[in-house]
Design a protein around this motif. Sequence first.
Motif, PDB file in Angstrom:
ATOM      1  N   GLU A   1     -82.566 -27.523 -87.231  1.00 40.13           N
ATOM      2  CA  GLU A   1     -83.639 -26.629 -86.794  1.00 40.13           C
ATOM      3  C   GLU A   1     -83.173 -25.693 -85.678  1.00 40.13           C
ATOM      4  OE1 GLU A   1     -84.411 -30.660 -84.731  1.00 40.13           O
ATOM      5  OE2 GLU A   1     -83.715 -29.976 -86.670  1.00 40.13           O
ATOM      6  N   LEU A   2     -82.247 -26.150 -84.843  1.00 38.02           N
ATOM      7  CA  LEU A   2     -81.728 -25.271 -83.785  1.00 38.02           C
ATOM      8  C   LEU A   2     -80.775 -24.216 -84.353  1.00 38.02           C
ATOM      9  CD1 LEU A   2     -81.162 -27.787 -80.836  1.00 38.02           C
ATOM     10  CD2 LEU A   2     -83.140 -26.323 -81.317  1.00 38.02           C
ATOM     11  N   VAL A   3     -80.033 -24.579 -85.387  1.00 36.55           N
ATOM     12  CA  VAL A   3     -79.193 -23.585 -86.074  1.00 36.55           C
ATOM     13  C   VAL A   3     -80.082 -22.524 -86.709  1.00 36.55           C
ATOM     14  CG1 VAL A   3     -77.518 -23.188 -87.924  1.00 36.55           C
ATOM     15  CG2 VAL A   3     -77.308 -25.216 -86.489  1.00 36.55           C
ATOM     16  N   ALA A   4     -81.196 -22.957 -87.287  1.00 31.77           N
ATOM     17  CA  ALA A   4     -82.117 -22.016 -87.942  1.00 31.77           C
ATOM     18  C   ALA A   4     -82.717 -21.026 -86.948  1.00 31.77           C
ATOM     19  CB  ALA A   4     -83.224 -22.781 -88.667  1.00 31.77           C
ATOM     20  N   ILE A   5     -83.088 -21.496 -85.754  1.00 32.56           N
ATOM     21  CA  ILE A   5     -83.741 -20.575 -84.821  1.00 32.56           C
ATOM     22  C   ILE A   5     -82.753 -19.726 -84.025  1.00 32.56           C
ATOM     23  CG2 ILE A   5     -85.815 -21.991 -84.631  1.00 32.56           C
ATOM     24  CD1 ILE A   5     -84.869 -22.791 -81.817  1.00 32.56           C
ATOM     25  N   THR A   6     -81.523 -20.238 -83.825  1.00 34.04           N
ATOM     26  CA  THR A   6     -80.545 -19.465 -83.052  1.00 34.04           C
ATOM     27  C   THR A   6     -79.640 -18.618 -83.931  1.00 34.04           C
ATOM     28  OG1 THR A   6     -78.939 -21.286 -83.037  1.00 34.04           O
ATOM     29  CG2 THR A   6     -80.466 -21.133 -81.158  1.00 34.04           C
ATOM     30  N   GLY A   7     -79.458 -19.019 -85.164  1.00 29.84           N
ATOM     31  CA  GLY A   7     -78.648 -18.235 -86.082  1.00 29.84           C
ATOM     32  C   GLY A   7     -77.192 -18.659 -86.201  1.00 29.84           C
ATOM     33  N   ASP A   8     -76.738 -19.561 -85.345  1.00 28.70           N
ATOM     34  CA  ASP A   8     -75.365 -20.049 -85.468  1.00 28.70           C
ATOM     35  C   ASP A   8     -75.235 -21.422 -84.814  1.00 28.70           C
ATOM     36  OD1 ASP A   8     -73.872 -19.692 -82.633  1.00 28.70           O
ATOM     37  OD2 ASP A   8     -75.277 -18.043 -82.928  1.00 28.70           O
ATOM     38  N   TYR A   9     -74.186 -22.134 -85.200  1.00 28.12           N
ATOM     39  CA  TYR A   9     -74.059 -23.512 -84.732  1.00 28.12           C
ATOM     40  C   TYR A   9     -73.639 -23.621 -83.269  1.00 28.12           C
ATOM     41  CZ  TYR A   9     -68.936 -23.576 -84.915  1.00 28.12           C
ATOM     42  OH  TYR A   9     -67.607 -23.341 -84.682  1.00 28.12           O
ATOM     43  N   ILE A  10     -72.907 -22.657 -82.736  1.00 29.20           N
ATOM     44  CA  ILE A  10     -72.486 -22.742 -81.335  1.00 29.20           C
ATOM     45  C   ILE A  10     -73.695 -22.576 -80.413  1.00 29.20           C
ATOM     46  CG2 ILE A  10     -71.093 -21.688 -79.511  1.00 29.20           C
ATOM     47  CD1 ILE A  10     -68.967 -21.112 -81.656  1.00 29.20           C
ATOM     48  N   SER A  11     -74.546 -21.600 -80.690  1.00 32.93           N
ATOM     49  CA  SER A  11     -75.768 -21.431 -79.900  1.00 32.93           C
ATOM     50  C   SER A  11     -76.655 -22.666 -80.024  1.00 32.93           C
ATOM     51  CB  SER A  11     -76.537 -20.192 -80.360  1.00 32.93           C
ATOM     52  OG  SER A  11     -75.769 -19.035 -80.162  1.00 32.93           O
ATOM     53  N   ALA A  12     -76.706 -23.241 -81.219  1.00 33.58           N
ATOM     54  CA  ALA A  12     -77.503 -24.445 -81.447  1.00 33.58           C
ATOM     55  C   ALA A  12     -76.966 -25.613 -80.625  1.00 33.58           C
ATOM     56  CB  ALA A  12     -77.510 -24.800 -82.933  1.00 33.58           C
ATOM     57  N   LEU A  13     -75.658 -25.755 -80.548  1.00 34.48           N
ATOM     58  CA  LEU A  13     -75.057 -26.815 -79.741  1.00 34.48           C
ATOM     59  C   LEU A  13     -75.392 -26.649 -78.263  1.00 34.48           C
ATOM     60  CD1 LEU A  13     -71.487 -27.114 -81.311  1.00 34.48           C
ATOM     61  CD2 LEU A  13     -73.318 -28.803 -81.425  1.00 34.48           C
ATOM     62  N   ILE A  14     -75.307 -25.416 -77.777  1.00 34.18           N
ATOM     63  CA  ILE A  14     -75.592 -25.140 -76.371  1.00 34.18           C
ATOM     64  C   ILE A  14     -77.063 -25.420 -76.071  1.00 34.18           C
ATOM     65  CG2 ILE A  14     -75.704 -23.324 -74.613  1.00 34.18           C
ATOM     66  CD1 ILE A  14     -73.243 -22.057 -76.074  1.00 34.18           C
ATOM     67  N   LEU A  15     -77.962 -24.938 -76.918  1.00 34.92           N
ATOM     68  CA  LEU A  15     -79.391 -25.163 -76.710  1.00 34.92           C
ATOM     69  C   LEU A  15     -79.715 -26.652 -76.770  1.00 34.92           C
ATOM     70  CD1 LEU A  15     -82.171 -24.018 -76.188  1.00 34.92           C
ATOM     71  CD2 LEU A  15     -82.399 -23.597 -78.650  1.00 34.92           C
ATOM     72  N   ASN A  16     -79.099 -27.376 -77.680  1.00 40.30           N
ATOM     73  CA  ASN A  16     -79.317 -28.816 -77.760  1.00 40.30           C
ATOM     74  C   ASN A  16     -78.848 -29.509 -76.480  1.00 40.30           C
ATOM     75  OD1 ASN A  16     -80.128 -31.190 -79.321  1.00 40.30           O
ATOM     76  ND2 ASN A  16     -77.959 -31.712 -79.202  1.00 40.30           N
ATOM     77  N   GLN A  17     -77.742 -29.052 -75.920  1.00 37.59           N
ATOM     78  CA  GLN A  17     -77.258 -29.635 -74.669  1.00 37.59           C
ATOM     79  C   GLN A  17     -78.205 -29.316 -73.518  1.00 37.59           C
ATOM     80  OE1 GLN A  17     -74.540 -31.632 -74.954  1.00 37.59           O
ATOM     81  NE2 GLN A  17     -74.996 -32.300 -72.900  1.00 37.59           N
ATOM     82  N   PHE A  18     -78.748 -28.100 -73.515  1.00 34.54           N
ATOM     83  CA  PHE A  18     -79.748 -27.730 -72.504  1.00 34.54           C
ATOM     84  C   PHE A  18     -80.971 -28.639 -72.605  1.00 34.54           C
ATOM     85  CE2 PHE A  18     -78.666 -22.973 -71.595  1.00 34.54           C
ATOM     86  CZ  PHE A  18     -77.405 -23.348 -71.169  1.00 34.54           C
ATOM     87  N   LEU A  19     -81.423 -28.918 -73.811  1.00 34.23           N
ATOM     88  CA  LEU A  19     -82.557 -29.827 -74.016  1.00 34.23           C
ATOM     89  C   LEU A  19     -82.224 -31.235 -73.524  1.00 34.23           C
ATOM     90  CD1 LEU A  19     -83.660 -28.607 -77.545  1.00 34.23           C
ATOM     91  CD2 LEU A  19     -84.986 -28.385 -75.434  1.00 34.23           C
ATOM     92  N   TYR A  20     -81.011 -31.673 -73.791  1.00 33.36           N
ATOM     93  CA  TYR A  20     -80.561 -32.991 -73.339  1.00 33.36           C
ATOM     94  C   TYR A  20     -80.629 -33.081 -71.821  1.00 33.36           C
ATOM     95  CZ  TYR A  20     -77.311 -36.806 -72.329  1.00 33.36           C
ATOM     96  OH  TYR A  20     -76.731 -37.943 -71.842  1.00 33.36           O
ATOM     97  N   TRP A  21     -80.095 -32.075 -71.129  1.00 31.19           N
ATOM     98  CA  TRP A  21     -80.093 -32.105 -69.663  1.00 31.19           C
ATOM     99  C   TRP A  21     -81.498 -31.968 -69.098  1.00 31.19           C
ATOM    100  CZ3 TRP A  21     -75.441 -28.421 -70.009  1.00 31.19           C
ATOM    101  CH2 TRP A  21     -74.261 -29.160 -70.096  1.00 31.19           C
ATOM    102  N   THR A  22     -82.353 -31.221 -69.776  1.00 32.37           N
ATOM    103  CA  THR A  22     -83.733 -31.070 -69.320  1.00 32.37           C
ATOM    104  C   THR A  22     -84.447 -32.410 -69.296  1.00 32.37           C
ATOM    105  OG1 THR A  22     -83.873 -28.799 -70.135  1.00 32.37           O
ATOM    106  CG2 THR A  22     -85.955 -29.968 -69.836  1.00 32.37           C
ATOM    107  N   GLU A  23     -84.223 -33.215 -70.313  1.00 27.81           N
ATOM    108  CA  GLU A  23     -84.878 -34.521 -70.401  1.00 27.81           C
ATOM    109  C   GLU A  23     -84.393 -35.502 -69.339  1.00 27.81           C
ATOM    110  OE1 GLU A  23     -84.013 -35.705 -74.383  1.00 27.81           O
ATOM    111  OE2 GLU A  23     -85.425 -34.282 -75.253  1.00 27.81           O
ATOM    112  N   ARG A  24     -83.281 -35.206 -68.714  1.00 27.04           N
ATOM    113  CA  ARG A  24     -82.688 -36.140 -67.753  1.00 27.04           C
ATOM    114  C   ARG A  24     -82.700 -35.643 -66.312  1.00 27.04           C
ATOM    115  NH1 ARG A  24     -81.534 -36.880 -72.577  1.00 27.04           N
ATOM    116  NH2 ARG A  24     -80.849 -38.844 -73.430  1.00 27.04           N
ATOM    117  N   MET A  25     -83.425 -34.577 -66.041  1.00 26.32           N
ATOM    118  CA  MET A  25     -83.436 -34.056 -64.672  1.00 26.32           C
ATOM    119  C   MET A  25     -84.355 -34.866 -63.775  1.00 26.32           C
ATOM    120  SD  MET A  25     -85.410 -30.528 -65.050  1.00 26.32           S
ATOM    121  CE  MET A  25     -86.356 -30.339 -66.514  1.00 26.32           C
TER     122      MET A  25
END
Length: 124
Positions: free
Chosen positions: A16-40
């Motif tokens: 779903e992140l690849v679909a909204i960002t358009g590429d897998y690298i952006s999807a990986l970065i956004l997923n990592q941002f979500l991961y860090w957000t949950e742990r702040m």
Amino acid sequence: MKNEPILLKRVVIKEELVAITGDYISALILNQFLYWTERMKNIDAFLEEEGNRNSKRGEEKECSIIPTKGFFYKTTEELNNVLMLNLHTDTLRKYISKIVKMGYAYQRRNPYHKWDKTFQYRVD
């Protein structure tokens, strides 16, 4: 040394992140941002601020509440290492800028220490 555990890294690509960002690298970065957000540390303040912002969005076209909570910082070197991308720093910054321009994240400098040039990020 023989009994030391081996720590393996894992990177998750969410379709779903690849679909909204358009590429897998952006999807990986956004997923990592979500991961860090949950742990702040200030997750409760972040959720409260988001609740206020979302209720304002329902009343107005543009939300007038500027986000202040929920920012975390990571250097491009740390991000590159965690994601195992091996990208040049400038290339990684372009992908982060793309995520920010798409409206999925905010980017700012440290508002309390002007000398600190590390970017801070917040998922929107």
